[in-house]
Design a protein around this motif. Structure first.
Motif, PDB file in Angstrom:
ATOM      1  N   ARG A  41       7.817   1.797   4.671  1.00 49.89           N
ATOM      2  CA  ARG A  41       6.730   2.757   3.635  1.00 49.89           C
ATOM      3  C   ARG A  41       5.706   2.876   4.764  1.00 49.89           C
ATOM      4  NH1 ARG A  41       6.686  -0.038  -1.653  1.00 49.89           N
ATOM      5  NH2 ARG A  41       8.572   0.479  -2.848  1.00 49.89           N
ATOM      6  N   PHE A  42       5.699   1.910   5.401  1.00 47.25           N
ATOM      7  CA  PHE A  42       4.154   2.774   6.446  1.00 47.25           C
ATOM      8  C   PHE A  42       4.328   1.898   7.332  1.00 47.25           C
ATOM      9  CE2 PHE A  42       2.950  -1.379   3.906  1.00 47.25           C
ATOM     10  CZ  PHE A  42       2.766  -2.041   4.987  1.00 47.25           C
ATOM     11  N   VAL A  43       3.933   1.887   8.536  1.00 47.73           N
ATOM     12  CA  VAL A  43       3.263   1.601  10.321  1.00 47.73           C
ATOM     13  C   VAL A  43       2.485   1.780  10.473  1.00 47.73           C
ATOM     14  CG1 VAL A  43       4.144   2.651  12.110  1.00 47.73           C
ATOM     15  CG2 VAL A  43       5.786   3.147  11.045  1.00 47.73           C
ATOM     16  N   PRO A  51       3.734  -0.318  17.621  1.00 46.38           N
ATOM     17  CA  PRO A  51       4.006   0.148  15.963  1.00 46.38           C
ATOM     18  C   PRO A  51       4.747  -0.929  15.830  1.00 46.38           C
ATOM     19  CG  PRO A  51       3.957   2.411  17.826  1.00 46.38           C
ATOM     20  CD  PRO A  51       4.587   1.068  18.496  1.00 46.38           C
ATOM     21  N   ILE A  52       4.082  -1.595  14.518  1.00 46.46           N
ATOM     22  CA  ILE A  52       5.113  -2.280  13.520  1.00 46.46           C
ATOM     23  C   ILE A  52       5.481  -1.675  12.440  1.00 46.46           C
ATOM     24  CG2 ILE A  52       4.794  -4.377  12.325  1.00 46.46           C
ATOM     25  CD1 ILE A  52       2.033  -5.398  14.349  1.00 46.46           C
ATOM     26  N   PRO A  53       6.807  -0.750  11.962  1.00 50.96           N
ATOM     27  CA  PRO A  53       7.411  -0.677  11.017  1.00 50.96           C
ATOM     28  C   PRO A  53       7.490  -1.498   9.820  1.00 50.96           C
ATOM     29  CG  PRO A  53       8.935  -0.559  12.843  1.00 50.96           C
ATOM     30  CD  PRO A  53       7.775  -1.097  13.451  1.00 50.96           C
ATOM     31  N   VAL A  54       6.462  -1.067   8.852  1.00 52.80           N
ATOM     32  CA  VAL A  54       7.353  -2.051   7.280  1.00 52.80           C
ATOM     33  C   VAL A  54       8.338  -1.313   6.433  1.00 52.80           C
ATOM     34  CG1 VAL A  54       5.974  -3.404   5.715  1.00 52.80           C
ATOM     35  CG2 VAL A  54       4.861  -3.448   8.313  1.00 52.80           C
ATOM     36  N   PHE A  63      10.246  -7.111   1.676  1.00 52.50           N
ATOM     37  CA  PHE A  63       9.721  -6.313   3.110  1.00 52.50           C
ATOM     38  C   PHE A  63      10.171  -6.991   3.919  1.00 52.50           C
ATOM     39  CE2 PHE A  63       5.780  -9.224   2.755  1.00 52.50           C
ATOM     40  CZ  PHE A  63       5.199  -8.990   3.859  1.00 52.50           C
ATOM     41  N   ALA A  64      10.017  -5.839   5.061  1.00 48.01           N
ATOM     42  CA  ALA A  64      10.082  -6.560   6.147  1.00 48.01           C
ATOM     43  C   ALA A  64       9.900  -5.552   7.625  1.00 48.01           C
ATOM     44  CB  ALA A  64      11.542  -6.691   6.278  1.00 48.01           C
ATOM     45  N   THR A  71      15.759  -6.242  15.052  1.00 47.15           N
ATOM     46  CA  THR A  71      15.825  -6.786  14.378  1.00 47.15           C
ATOM     47  C   THR A  71      15.328  -6.654  13.283  1.00 47.15           C
ATOM     48  OG1 THR A  71      14.660  -8.424  14.942  1.00 47.15           O
ATOM     49  CG2 THR A  71      16.778  -8.607  15.846  1.00 47.15           C
ATOM     50  N   ALA A  72      14.967  -7.393  11.669  1.00 49.38           N
ATOM     51  CA  ALA A  72      14.595  -7.060  11.025  1.00 49.38           C
ATOM     52  C   ALA A  72      13.343  -8.775  10.829  1.00 49.38           C
ATOM     53  CB  ALA A  72      15.702  -7.180   9.891  1.00 49.38           C
TER      54      ALA A  72
END
Length: 82
Positions: A41-43, A51-54, A63-64, A71-72
């Motif tokens: 959905r967003f980073v 960056p932190i991908p969500v 969400f994770a 890893t999630a």
């Protein structure tokens, strides 16, 4: 053509922008998770940090965060506003 039409990106461009800067392991994990109904959905892009991908599950209730090693993490230590 209006300014809004010129500035709007296609879905493919938006997806490519979201994936930019992710590690190879994150991209592999994302590809696998997408087969199980998860969507990027967003980073989050904090200054001077990776960056932190969500990703969100298809129903939007879970969400994770995809860690750098792929890893999630479903308990990342921050909340997401509904």
């Amino acid at each position: 053509m209006s300014d809004r039409e010129r500035r709007s990106k296609t879905d493919e461009e938006s997806a490519a922008d979201l994936r930019a800067g992710l590690t190879h392991e994150q991209l592999n994990a994302l590809h696998t998770l997408e087969h199980f109904g998860w969507t990027l959905r967003f980073v989050r892009r904090p200054l001077f940090l990776d960056p932190i991908p969500v990703v969100f599950f298809r129903d939007g209730t879970r969400f994770a965060v995809l860690e750098a090693d792929g890893t999630a993490n479903e308990n990342p230590g921050f909340k997401i506003r509904p």
